[in-house]
Design a protein around this motif. Structure first.
Motif, PDB file in Angstrom:
ATOM      1  N   LYS A   1      23.639  19.171   8.368  1.00 35.86           N
ATOM      2  CA  LYS A   1      23.757  20.624   8.564  1.00 35.86           C
ATOM      3  C   LYS A   1      25.167  20.916   9.063  1.00 35.86           C
ATOM      4  N   CYS A   2      25.867  21.791   8.365  1.00 35.15           N
ATOM      5  CA  CYS A   2      27.231  22.135   8.757  1.00 35.15           C
ATOM      6  C   CYS A   2      27.210  23.049   9.977  1.00 35.15           C
ATOM      7  N   LEU A   3      27.960  22.647  11.020  1.00 30.85           N
ATOM      8  CA  LEU A   3      28.070  23.458  12.232  1.00 30.85           C
ATOM      9  C   LEU A   3      29.413  24.165  12.333  1.00 30.85           C
ATOM     10  N   LEU A   4      30.426  23.649  11.633  1.00 29.53           N
ATOM     11  CA  LEU A   4      31.722  24.324  11.572  1.00 29.53           C
ATOM     12  C   LEU A   4      32.387  23.937  10.258  1.00 29.53           C
ATOM     13  N   ALA A   5      32.944  24.926   9.584  1.00 24.38           N
ATOM     14  CA  ALA A   5      33.682  24.692   8.340  1.00 24.38           C
ATOM     15  C   ALA A   5      34.915  25.569   8.342  1.00 24.38           C
ATOM     16  N   GLY A   6      36.084  24.937   8.227  1.00 23.74           N
ATOM     17  CA  GLY A   6      37.331  25.675   8.222  1.00 23.74           C
ATOM     18  C   GLY A   6      37.873  25.860   6.816  1.00 23.74           C
ATOM     19  N   CYS A   7      38.632  26.908   6.644  1.00 25.91           N
ATOM     20  CA  CYS A   7      39.388  27.147   5.410  1.00 25.91           C
ATOM     21  C   CYS A   7      40.805  27.499   5.866  1.00 25.91           C
ATOM     22  N   SER A   8      41.568  26.455   6.175  1.00 31.28           N
ATOM     23  CA  SER A   8      42.869  26.594   6.830  1.00 31.28           C
ATOM     24  C   SER A   8      43.837  27.498   6.083  1.00 31.28           C
ATOM     25  N   HIS A   9      43.991  27.248   4.780  1.00 33.52           N
ATOM     26  CA  HIS A   9      44.999  27.991   4.028  1.00 33.52           C
ATOM     27  C   HIS A   9      44.648  29.472   3.882  1.00 33.52           C
ATOM     28  N   GLU A  10      43.378  29.835   4.102  1.00 31.92           N
ATOM     29  CA  GLU A  10      42.991  31.242   4.066  1.00 31.92           C
ATOM     30  C   GLU A  10      42.780  31.819   5.462  1.00 31.92           C
ATOM     31  N   GLY A  11      42.925  30.977   6.494  1.00 33.23           N
ATOM     32  CA  GLY A  11      42.915  31.455   7.866  1.00 33.23           C
ATOM     33  C   GLY A  11      41.571  31.921   8.398  1.00 33.23           C
ATOM     34  N   PHE A  12      40.496  31.219   8.043  1.00 30.43           N
ATOM     35  CA  PHE A  12      39.191  31.542   8.631  1.00 30.43           C
ATOM     36  C   PHE A  12      38.374  30.278   8.791  1.00 30.43           C
ATOM     37  N   PHE A  13      37.349  30.370   9.633  1.00 30.62           N
ATOM     38  CA  PHE A  13      36.360  29.299   9.733  1.00 30.62           C
ATOM     39  C   PHE A  13      35.007  29.912  10.022  1.00 30.62           C
ATOM     40  N   MET A  14      33.982  29.157   9.663  1.00 31.99           N
ATOM     41  CA  MET A  14      32.601  29.544   9.934  1.00 31.99           C
ATOM     42  C   MET A  14      32.057  28.553  10.956  1.00 31.99           C
ATOM     43  N   VAL A  15      31.287  29.065  11.895  1.00 33.72           N
ATOM     44  CA  VAL A  15      30.795  28.207  12.963  1.00 33.72           C
ATOM     45  C   VAL A  15      29.385  28.638  13.362  1.00 33.72           C
ATOM     46  N   ASP A  16      28.567  27.658  13.694  1.00 37.46           N
ATOM     47  CA  ASP A  16      27.230  27.903  14.209  1.00 37.46           C
ATOM     48  C   ASP A  16      27.353  28.714  15.507  1.00 37.46           C
ATOM     49  N   GLU A  17      26.593  29.775  15.612  1.00 33.06           N
ATOM     50  CA  GLU A  17      26.717  30.690  16.752  1.00 33.06           C
ATOM     51  C   GLU A  17      26.431  30.003  18.087  1.00 33.06           C
ATOM     52  N   ALA A  18      25.409  29.161  18.148  1.00 28.80           N
ATOM     53  CA  ALA A  18      25.084  28.471  19.398  1.00 28.80           C
ATOM     54  C   ALA A  18      26.208  27.519  19.800  1.00 28.80           C
TER      55      ALA A  18
END
Length: 143
Positions: free
Chosen positions: A118-135
């Motif tokens: 299960k992904c808890l954090l995923a970055g997209c460096s060149h586009e300047g965003f990341f997704m992260v599990d809220e907890a």
């Protein structure tokens, strides 16, 4: 998952890697094949970059999509999966000082962290965003 456009840098980056190390068992990064002028040379570069953690490599997949990206036009990327432990955590902190510093050509792109697939954090460096599990993000903010 929360989507954030804030770069995590310096001591905050190291703190985030420490928290991810407590909650995750694996991390991955990406090398997009269409960005490689010479595939063999680039893969040799990545092997040299990761020499200290090669024993922690779980697998390398050729993929056209991952958490933050779906490539079109038949393009693919190498996605390298590593165990997340003390050694690899130190590697992540030594090689970069920021979540968005993970991008071509100095480093691979798009750091991702998993617990039991299960992904808890995923970055997209060149586009300047990341997704992260809220907890997990709340744990980071409270630490």
């Amino acid at each position: 998952m929360l989507m954030l456009n804030k770069n995590v840098m310096g001591e905050e980056y190291k703190k985030l890697i420490n928290i991810l190390s407590e909650h995750c068992d694996c991390f991955a990064f990406v090398e997009r094949r269409q960005l490689m002028k010479n595939e063999k040379e680039r893969l040799d570069y990545i092997t040299n970059l990761t020499t200290k953690i090669q024993g922690n490599l779980i697998k390398t997949n050729i993929q056209s999509k991952w958490e933050t990206t779906a490539l079109g036009g038949g393009n693919t990327a190498y996605v390298f999966y590593f165990e997340l432990n003390d050694t690899t955590s130190e590697f992540l902190k030594e090689k970069s000082n920021s979540l968005f510093e993970w991008h071509n050509p100095k480093l691979p792109e798009d750091l991702m962290f998993y617990q039991n697939d299960k992904c808890l954090l995923a970055g997209c460096s060149h586009e300047g965003f990341f997704m992260v599990d809220e907890a997990l993000w709340n744990s980071f903010l409270l630490s």
